[in-house]
Design an enzyme around this catalytic site. Structure first.
Site, PDB file in Angstrom:
ATOM      1  N   GLU A 187     -49.973  13.951  55.080  1.00  0.00           N
ATOM      2  CA  GLU A 187     -49.829  13.521  56.472  1.00  0.00           C
ATOM      3  C   GLU A 187     -51.166  13.165  57.116  1.00  0.00           C
ATOM      4  O   GLU A 187     -51.348  13.409  58.319  1.00  0.00           O
ATOM      5  CB  GLU A 187     -49.136  14.603  57.297  1.00  0.00           C
ATOM      6  CG  GLU A 187     -47.706  14.855  56.897  1.00  0.00           C
ATOM      7  CD  GLU A 187     -46.936  15.654  57.933  1.00  0.00           C
ATOM      8  OE1 GLU A 187     -47.564  16.460  58.636  1.00  0.00           O
ATOM      9  OE2 GLU A 187     -45.711  15.469  58.028  1.00  0.00           O
ATOM     10  N   GLU A 256     -40.072  15.035  53.294  1.00  0.00           N
ATOM     11  CA  GLU A 256     -39.763  16.268  54.033  1.00  0.00           C
ATOM     12  C   GLU A 256     -38.625  16.013  55.017  1.00  0.00           C
ATOM     13  O   GLU A 256     -38.855  15.465  56.100  1.00  0.00           O
ATOM     14  CB  GLU A 256     -40.983  16.797  54.802  1.00  0.00           C
ATOM     15  CG  GLU A 256     -42.095  17.314  53.922  1.00  0.00           C
ATOM     16  CD  GLU A 256     -43.255  17.927  54.707  1.00  0.00           C
ATOM     17  OE1 GLU A 256     -43.052  18.349  55.864  1.00  0.00           O
ATOM     18  OE2 GLU A 256     -44.367  17.974  54.155  1.00  0.00           O
TER      19      GLU A 256
END
Ligand code: GAL
Length: 799
Positions: A187, A256
């Site tokens: 991320e 995710e």
């Protein structure tokens, strides 16, 4: 001859056995990708994955967790690799016990599952310091996660170490092993703007560095829209159906899908309804998704001091399909299993062609996968968060509840609707075991407590003195949660007899103030405002006064070390001041910040701090065991020398949020919450387990109890409008037409039977599992009919 023949046959048989035992059972082959998915051994695949972080459970639990994942319809297990877990001291590696990564990957492979290895090495993951070892912080000239030579050298070294370990064990699919995918960074795209020019060059370097390690399987970068080729950029979030990768040659992947959320001390525990996560999953595959991972599928426990910040609890249950104790969370696990089966029924069409989506009205969408060879699968979606809808598709009429997707593996018959749960529900409960203080309990588990007080004040040889206030992480190097700092003096700083106020500001989350070895006050932050600032009225004595401040880690946001955000490592921690005495007799304020302070970065020496110790035998049976800390304040606990983590039951959540009666419709956010008890799972020896507690605030250890985690009741609730069971799907139209919805109850464990039917209704009942009530219409015979079935079958485990 006959003897020779038999010998030859035996040899062949044995060779086969040895071969079967020494190689993982999923032989991947080379892994590549195209715009429609990962291609494993030449075959394009629709894949379902789930996160299990091996270090958040115990090796004893791994085979069962992996099997339950497989039974739930997963193809892949995803895990992070935490650098600080494996290299706590630079150059000293640890892969033992819960850290045995190779064993975990092999177990997944032996169960026939693939593995997605997220090496990071930055992970976030609510793990201490985001997975970075603290020693990294002390390397001269280092700047984390940017184009910085010292950082890149360390990152390359650890990444290569893990890749080489996997290669040595032949664990990549390209070598016949289960690993089909890796991840570099995590991320970074969420924070890269803060790193300026260095961000782009860093990400280009990271991509090239990873690719050069030549694993034979693709790498992903999640939440990184500019991920350089050949790295696949992937999505993280509660919904990723609208995501598109940065190239027409890359597949649409979701690394995710948050099955719930992590929990923080002082906040309610998050809960994500099964209907909503099923909706998000079906929408993703509807709109071209080919790989989806549940984060977490089993969340587990943050043992020891491993949880990150801010304020992350010891439990990392995450409301995941398998709960912290390794038990199925139903109906979430079962409903998702049905969704996975429904999607797999469409796999032939999904891997063969592109989706065609059309609007069938406001918030109504149909997507069709149709091949020239005659395969056809369709998804119908009603994304309205309020209204159900009836829509016409291929000249048939379909009813869709609000916020739901129907799956039609033949473009005609609905095999599943995400808002209609056929799976049973379970109610898990803690069954408390008798304690020593219960005089009626014949077989007490806890055999009495002994205790010692922690002395107040600086006492250790390792204490040192400096002018001014020091930042906490630099001082403790994260070796302890506690830093005690002490100053003392006479006039003009500490005047006798004065009623004054001690003011202290800290970046950390909790602070205790002692005047002359007596507790004067304490305060704590919370997730939403972790800094603490306190004003404590104190009475100075004649002559010399001593002030001790006990600061609990961690950095600017956390009970433990921060794990997220740009430059999270630079935030600092602890009492950085000012520390002042206000309103002295002459009305003045004295700043103590630049005085001489003595630091003791080991275990504390002053507070209402008490060490407790007791021994106990394990409860009999095979149920997971929990320790209920009700009655205690805040502290840490060890069983048989192993730290099981922090407890803080007094820091309870506000009485808000919802339980499993939450409305599933509409976009999920972690503010849909509910409350659970503070309990930790752990592994015990049969007898003489030693429990040690360090209590910081004061608590009553006699209230501590042992509990086993049991499945108490099971429920099932279906409507006549529900589709048939996914398992009963057949291409034979006549059989399908005859099959209606089926209500089934299966005990979770083989040795269990249904002992009592608490409620049965055929009509319009209300409520949720555990709190059903009859509606206006209800058949009076429903209960007796069901009870008869149970009596008739006498100890069967299903009706
Ligand atoms: C993501 C992150 C994960 C985890 C998750 C929240 O942003 O990639 O590591 O922190 O959030 O549980």
């Amino acid at each position: 001859m006959r003897g020779g023949g038999a010998a030859a046959a035996t040899v062949v048989f044995l060779q086969f056995l040895i071969w079967a035992l020494t190689l993982p059972s999923c032989f991947g082959g080379n892994v590549t990708y195209d715009h429609r998915g990962l291609v494993i051994g030449g075959k394009r695949r629709v894949l379902v994955s789930g996160s299990i972080h091996y270090m958040r459970s115990t090796p004893q639990m791994w085979p069962d967790l992996i099997q339950k994942s497989k039974d739930g319809g997963l193809d892949v297990i995803q895990t992070f690799v935490f650098w600080n877990l494996h290299e706590p001291v630079r150059g000293q590696y640890d892969f033992e016990g819960r850290k045995d990564l190779v064993k975990f990957v092999k177990l997944a492979g032996e169960a026939g599952l693939f593995v997605h290895l997220r090496i990071g090495p930055y992970a976030c993951a609510e793990w201490n310091y985001g997975g970075f070892p603290l020693w990294l912080h002390f390397i001269p000239g280092i700047v984390f996660r940017t184009d910085n030579e010292p950082f890149k050298a360390e990152m390359r070294r650890f990444t290569a170490k893990i890749v080489n370990m996997m290669k040595q064990e032949n664990l990549y699919a390209s070598q016949g092993g289960p690993i089909i995918l890796s991840q570099i960074e995590n991320e970074y795209g969420n924070v890269d703007s803060a790193y300026g020019e260095g961000a782009k060059t860093y990400i280009t370097w990271a991509a090239a560095m990873a690719t050069a390690l030549d694993t034979g399987v693709p790498w992903v970068m999640c939440q990184q829209s500019d991920a350089p080729n050949p790295i696949i950029n992937t999505c993280n979030g509660f919904y990723c159906d609208q995501f598109t990768p940065n190239s027409d040659n890359k597949p649409k992947m979701w690394t995710e899908n948050w099955s719930g959320w992590f929990s923080s001390f002082g906040d309610p525990v998050p809960y994500r309804p099964a209907e909503d996560i099923a909706f998000s999953t079906a929408r993703f595959y509807q709109l071209g998704g080919m790989f989806l991972n549940y984060y977490m599928y089993h969340g587990g426990t943050n043992f020891g001091r491993t949880s990150g910040g801010p304020f992350i609890t010891t439990s990392y249950d995450y409301d995941a399909p398998i709960d912290e104790y390794g038990l199925l969370r139903q109906p979430k696990w079962g409903h998702l299993k049905d969704v996975h089966k429904a999607i797999k029924l469409c796999e032939g069409a999904l891997v063969a062609t592109n989706p065609e989506t059309t609007s069938l009205g406001s918030n109504l969408e149909a997507t069709v996968y149709k091949t020239v060879s005659g395969l056809c699968a369709a998804f119908l979606a009603n994304v309205d968060s309020q209204s159900e809808a009836t829509l016409n598709f291929n000249r048939n009429s379909y009813h869709l509840p609000a916020w739901s997707v129907s799956i039609l593996p033949d473009c005609k018959t609905v095999v599943l609707n995400t808002a209609k749960i056929n799976s049973l529900a379970t109610i898990s409960e803690f069954v408390h075991q008798p304690s020593i203080d219960d005089s009626t309990a014949a077989d007490a588990f806890l055999s009495g407590w002994s205790w010692i007080h922690e002395p107040i004040g600086i006492s250790s040889d390792s204490a040192f003195t400096k002018l001014g206030l020091l930042e906490q992480i630099n001082t403790t190097a994260d070796q302890s949660d506690y830093l005690c700092i002490e100053t003392e003096g006479d006039e003009p700083f500490m005047q006798d007899g004065s009623q004054t106020v001690l003011h202290a500001d800290s970046l950390g989350h909790a602070l205790y103030v002692f005047l002359n070895e007596e507790l004067a006050g304490s305060t704590k932050g919370r997730n939403s405002e972790p800094k603490v600032s306190m004003d404590v009225p104190i009475s100075l004595i004649h002559g010399r006064n001593k002030i001790d401040l006990l600061s609990l880690t961690g950095d600017y946001r956390a009970l433990s070390i921060q794990n997220y955000g740009a430059y999270f490592d630079k935030k600092g921690a602890g009492v950085t001041g000012p520390v002042q005495l206000k309103g002295l007799r002459n009305g003045s304020t004295v700043d103590l910040s630049s005085q001489q302070w003595t630091y003791q970065p080991t275990f504390p020496k002053d507070q209402p701090l008490v060490w407790y110790k007791t021994t106990f035998d394990a409860p009999t049976g095979s149920s997971p065991v929990a320790l209920d800390f009700t009655g205690m304040g805040k502290g840490q606990a060890w069983i048989n020398g192993q730290s099981i983590g922090r407890y803080w039951p007094k820091y309870t959540a506000p009485d808000s949020g919802c339980t499993n009666s939450c409305n599933y419709r509409g976009s999920f956010s972690p503010s849909k919450l509910h409350l659970v008890a503070i309990m930790f799972p752990f592994v015990l020896q049969a007898s003489e387990n030693v429990l040690v507690l360090f209590e910081e605030m004061g608590g009553d250890p006699e209230q501590i109890s042992l509990a086993t985690r049991e499945t108490g009741s099971i429920c099932s609730h279906i409507l006549e409008t529900h589709p048939m069971e996914v398992d009963m799907w057949t291409t034979d139209e006549e059989t399908r037409t005859r099959a209606g919805p089926t209500l089934s109850l299966n005990c979770p464990f083989p040795n269990q039977v249904i002992s009592e039917i608490k409620f049965a209704s055929f009509g319009t009942p209300h409520g949720t599992c555990g709190s059903f009530s009859h509606g206006r219409c209800s058949s009076e015979k429903a209960l007796s009919i069901v009870q008869k079935v149970i009596v008739l079958t006498d100890s069967v485990d299903s009706i």
